[in-house]
Design a protein around this motif. Sequence first.
Motif, PDB file in Angstrom:
ATOM      1  N   HIS A 102      -6.884  -2.891 -16.120  1.00  0.00           N
ATOM      2  CA  HIS A 102      -5.733  -2.310 -16.818  1.00  0.00           C
ATOM      3  C   HIS A 102      -4.419  -2.720 -16.174  1.00  0.00           C
ATOM      4  CE1 HIS A 102      -5.437   0.895 -13.732  1.00  0.00           C
ATOM      5  NE2 HIS A 102      -4.272   1.203 -14.271  1.00  0.00           N
ATOM      6  N   ALA A 103      -4.401  -2.911 -14.837  1.00  0.00           N
ATOM      7  CA  ALA A 103      -3.165  -3.349 -14.194  1.00  0.00           C
ATOM      8  C   ALA A 103      -2.894  -4.832 -14.453  1.00  0.00           C
ATOM      9  CB  ALA A 103      -3.221  -3.069 -12.691  1.00  0.00           C
ATOM     10  N   THR A 104      -3.936  -5.622 -14.721  1.00  0.00           N
ATOM     11  CA  THR A 104      -3.731  -7.008 -15.146  1.00  0.00           C
ATOM     12  C   THR A 104      -3.161  -7.046 -16.555  1.00  0.00           C
ATOM     13  OG1 THR A 104      -5.613  -7.664 -13.776  1.00  0.00           O
ATOM     14  CG2 THR A 104      -4.826  -9.269 -15.387  1.00  0.00           C
ATOM     15  N   LEU A 105      -3.689  -6.210 -17.430  1.00  0.00           N
ATOM     16  CA  LEU A 105      -3.149  -6.096 -18.786  1.00  0.00           C
ATOM     17  C   LEU A 105      -1.677  -5.684 -18.726  1.00  0.00           C
ATOM     18  CD1 LEU A 105      -4.161  -6.076 -21.862  1.00  0.00           C
ATOM     19  CD2 LEU A 105      -4.195  -3.607 -21.592  1.00  0.00           C
ATOM     20  N   ALA A 106      -1.377  -4.679 -17.900  1.00  0.00           N
ATOM     21  CA  ALA A 106       0.007  -4.219 -17.751  1.00  0.00           C
ATOM     22  C   ALA A 106       0.898  -5.322 -17.196  1.00  0.00           C
ATOM     23  CB  ALA A 106       0.044  -2.992 -16.846  1.00  0.00           C
ATOM     24  N   SER A 107       0.374  -6.099 -16.248  1.00  0.00           N
ATOM     25  CA  SER A 107       1.156  -7.190 -15.653  1.00  0.00           C
ATOM     26  C   SER A 107       1.503  -8.246 -16.689  1.00  0.00           C
ATOM     27  CB  SER A 107       0.368  -7.822 -14.498  1.00  0.00           C
ATOM     28  OG  SER A 107       0.173  -6.890 -13.449  1.00  0.00           O
ATOM     29  N   ALA A 108       0.520  -8.651 -17.490  1.00  0.00           N
ATOM     30  CA  ALA A 108       0.775  -9.641 -18.532  1.00  0.00           C
ATOM     31  C   ALA A 108       1.802  -9.121 -19.530  1.00  0.00           C
ATOM     32  CB  ALA A 108      -0.536 -10.000 -19.234  1.00  0.00           C
ATOM     33  N   GLN A 149       0.825  -1.208   0.000  1.00  0.00           N
ATOM     34  CA  GLN A 149       0.000   0.000   0.000  1.00  0.00           C
ATOM     35  C   GLN A 149       0.860   1.259   0.000  1.00  0.00           C
ATOM     36  OE1 GLN A 149      -3.841   0.283   0.158  1.00  0.00           O
ATOM     37  NE2 GLN A 149      -2.738   1.892  -0.920  1.00  0.00           N
ATOM     38  N   GLN A 150       1.980   1.226   0.717  1.00  0.00           N
ATOM     39  CA  GLN A 150       2.880   2.377   0.736  1.00  0.00           C
ATOM     40  C   GLN A 150       3.498   2.622  -0.640  1.00  0.00           C
ATOM     41  OE1 GLN A 150       5.404   1.045   3.961  1.00  0.00           O
ATOM     42  NE2 GLN A 150       4.452   2.454   5.431  1.00  0.00           N
ATOM     43  N   VAL A 151       3.881   1.544  -1.310  1.00  0.00           N
ATOM     44  CA  VAL A 151       4.437   1.690  -2.657  1.00  0.00           C
ATOM     45  C   VAL A 151       3.382   2.271  -3.597  1.00  0.00           C
ATOM     46  CG1 VAL A 151       5.364   0.461  -4.661  1.00  0.00           C
ATOM     47  CG2 VAL A 151       6.154  -0.126  -2.358  1.00  0.00           C
ATOM     48  N   ALA A 152       2.159   1.767  -3.507  1.00  0.00           N
ATOM     49  CA  ALA A 152       1.088   2.270  -4.373  1.00  0.00           C
ATOM     50  C   ALA A 152       0.817   3.746  -4.118  1.00  0.00           C
ATOM     51  CB  ALA A 152      -0.179   1.446  -4.157  1.00  0.00           C
ATOM     52  N   ALA A 153       0.852   4.145  -2.853  1.00  0.00           N
ATOM     53  CA  ALA A 153       0.661   5.563  -2.524  1.00  0.00           C
ATOM     54  C   ALA A 153       1.805   6.403  -3.085  1.00  0.00           C
ATOM     55  CB  ALA A 153       0.549   5.743  -1.016  1.00  0.00           C
ATOM     56  N   GLU A 154       3.023   5.861  -3.022  1.00  0.00           N
ATOM     57  CA  GLU A 154       4.183   6.577  -3.557  1.00  0.00           C
ATOM     58  C   GLU A 154       4.093   6.728  -5.075  1.00  0.00           C
ATOM     59  OE1 GLU A 154       7.955   8.518  -3.085  1.00  0.00           O
ATOM     60  OE2 GLU A 154       6.460   7.874  -1.617  1.00  0.00           O
ATOM     61  N   MET A 155       3.661   5.674  -5.760  1.00  0.00           N
ATOM     62  CA  MET A 155       3.521   5.742  -7.217  1.00  0.00           C
ATOM     63  C   MET A 155       2.394   6.690  -7.618  1.00  0.00           C
ATOM     64  SD  MET A 155       5.994   4.031  -8.271  1.00  0.00           S
ATOM     65  CE  MET A 155       5.592   4.153 -10.017  1.00  0.00           C
ATOM     66  N   ASN A 156       1.324   6.737  -6.806  1.00  0.00           N
ATOM     67  CA  ASN A 156       0.206   7.660  -7.007  1.00  0.00           C
ATOM     68  C   ASN A 156      -0.439   7.506  -8.379  1.00  0.00           C
ATOM     69  OD1 ASN A 156      -1.512   9.626  -5.910  1.00  0.00           O
ATOM     70  ND2 ASN A 156      -0.409  11.277  -6.961  1.00  0.00           N
ATOM     71  N   LEU A 157      -0.507   6.262  -8.858  1.00  0.00           N
ATOM     72  CA  LEU A 157      -1.255   5.936 -10.063  1.00  0.00           C
ATOM     73  C   LEU A 157      -2.577   5.299  -9.645  1.00  0.00           C
ATOM     74  CD1 LEU A 157       1.662   4.342 -12.106  1.00  0.00           C
ATOM     75  CD2 LEU A 157       0.728   6.651 -12.372  1.00  0.00           C
ATOM     76  N   SER A 158      -3.511   5.159 -10.579  1.00  0.00           N
ATOM     77  CA  SER A 158      -4.796   4.578 -10.189  1.00  0.00           C
ATOM     78  C   SER A 158      -4.623   3.156  -9.674  1.00  0.00           C
ATOM     79  CB  SER A 158      -5.784   4.610 -11.357  1.00  0.00           C
ATOM     80  OG  SER A 158      -5.276   3.913 -12.474  1.00  0.00           O
ATOM     81  N   GLU A 159      -3.622   2.395 -10.197  1.00  0.00           N
ATOM     82  CA  GLU A 159      -3.357   1.056  -9.673  1.00  0.00           C
ATOM     83  C   GLU A 159      -1.864   0.740  -9.734  1.00  0.00           C
ATOM     84  OE1 GLU A 159      -5.703  -0.837  -8.382  1.00  0.00           O
ATOM     85  OE2 GLU A 159      -7.525   0.076  -9.213  1.00  0.00           O
ATOM     86  N   THR A 160      -1.393   0.013  -8.733  1.00  0.00           N
ATOM     87  CA  THR A 160      -0.083  -0.616  -8.757  1.00  0.00           C
ATOM     88  C   THR A 160      -0.299  -2.107  -8.538  1.00  0.00           C
ATOM     89  OG1 THR A 160       1.040   1.362  -7.933  1.00  0.00           O
ATOM     90  CG2 THR A 160       2.199  -0.728  -7.682  1.00  0.00           C
ATOM     91  N   ALA A 161       0.318  -2.924  -9.400  1.00  0.00           N
ATOM     92  CA  ALA A 161       0.140  -4.378  -9.357  1.00  0.00           C
ATOM     93  C   ALA A 161       1.394  -5.028  -8.775  1.00  0.00           C
ATOM     94  CB  ALA A 161      -0.134  -4.914 -10.753  1.00  0.00           C
ATOM     95  N   PHE A 162       1.180  -6.065  -7.968  1.00  0.00           N
ATOM     96  CA  PHE A 162       2.273  -6.819  -7.356  1.00  0.00           C
ATOM     97  C   PHE A 162       2.107  -8.289  -7.733  1.00  0.00           C
ATOM     98  CE2 PHE A 162       1.543  -3.046  -4.864  1.00  0.00           C
ATOM     99  CZ  PHE A 162       2.822  -2.543  -4.660  1.00  0.00           C
TER     100      PHE A 162
END
Length: 264
Positions: A73-79, A36-49
């Motif tokens: 969209h983050a699943t698409l980006a992950s693939a 959650q901290q990384v996602a807040a730092e990235m400040n994008l609508s989604e961060t995928a792990f």
Amino acid sequence: MEQTIIQVDAFTDEPFRGNPAAVCVLSEPRDAQWMQQVAAEMNLSETAFLLRQGEGFQLSWFTPAVEVELCGHATLASAHVLWQEGYLAPDAEARFSTLSGILTARRNAEWIELNFPADPPQPTTPPAALLDALGVPATAVEMGKFDYIVEVENEQQVRGLTPNLALLQEIPVRGIIVTSRANPDTGYDFVSRFFGPRVGINEDPVTGSAHCALAPYWSQRLQRSTLIGYQASRRGGLVRVQLQGDRVILGGQAVTVLKGILIE
């Protein structure tokens, strides 16, 4: 400890359009607070792990504010990252274990096709605050698992919306999808926009998971199972949808725009 992080624009073949997502392929498990901290730092609508799990990957999605159950969209980006960075062979299927069950992705020429659960919405009576916040009359309001769908009269109304986000934030749902039939001769069938201030996203540029509800919604109205949707945000993005029973195939493209190292 260093962690590679890659930013991908999803549902587009052009940099700086579509919906940006950050992707971290983890070498070891990390706790939800760190993610959650990384996602807040990235400040994008989604961060995928992603974490390798047998023949597939465990996949988690975080907005800057909360973990979510489903994100297209983050699943698409992950693939895209798994194939581009060599974690998977070019012809291999990407298989993800998520809060929404097993999801898969396949390559089809320049497109990536996600196999997601369909979310057929049902007619509902909206709270007064919903239509007040949007400021436009609705021709229909339905509710899916996560979001309201509000149909309006035409594409111009969708594009011209300036909703009251403070009012929308009071509505206890993930998001509000506003949609209409597309103008004739545009090359797509319907348009939409997605507002999610309650989960930290005032307006999402392109929302794959929203099309899990939009696909059955428009398939019923247009009497076709294969459709093209355009999300008319400032960045904009194209989503190809195909309804297959209780599943939706979401088709999109993706492009890497940034690769960096997160240093702890």
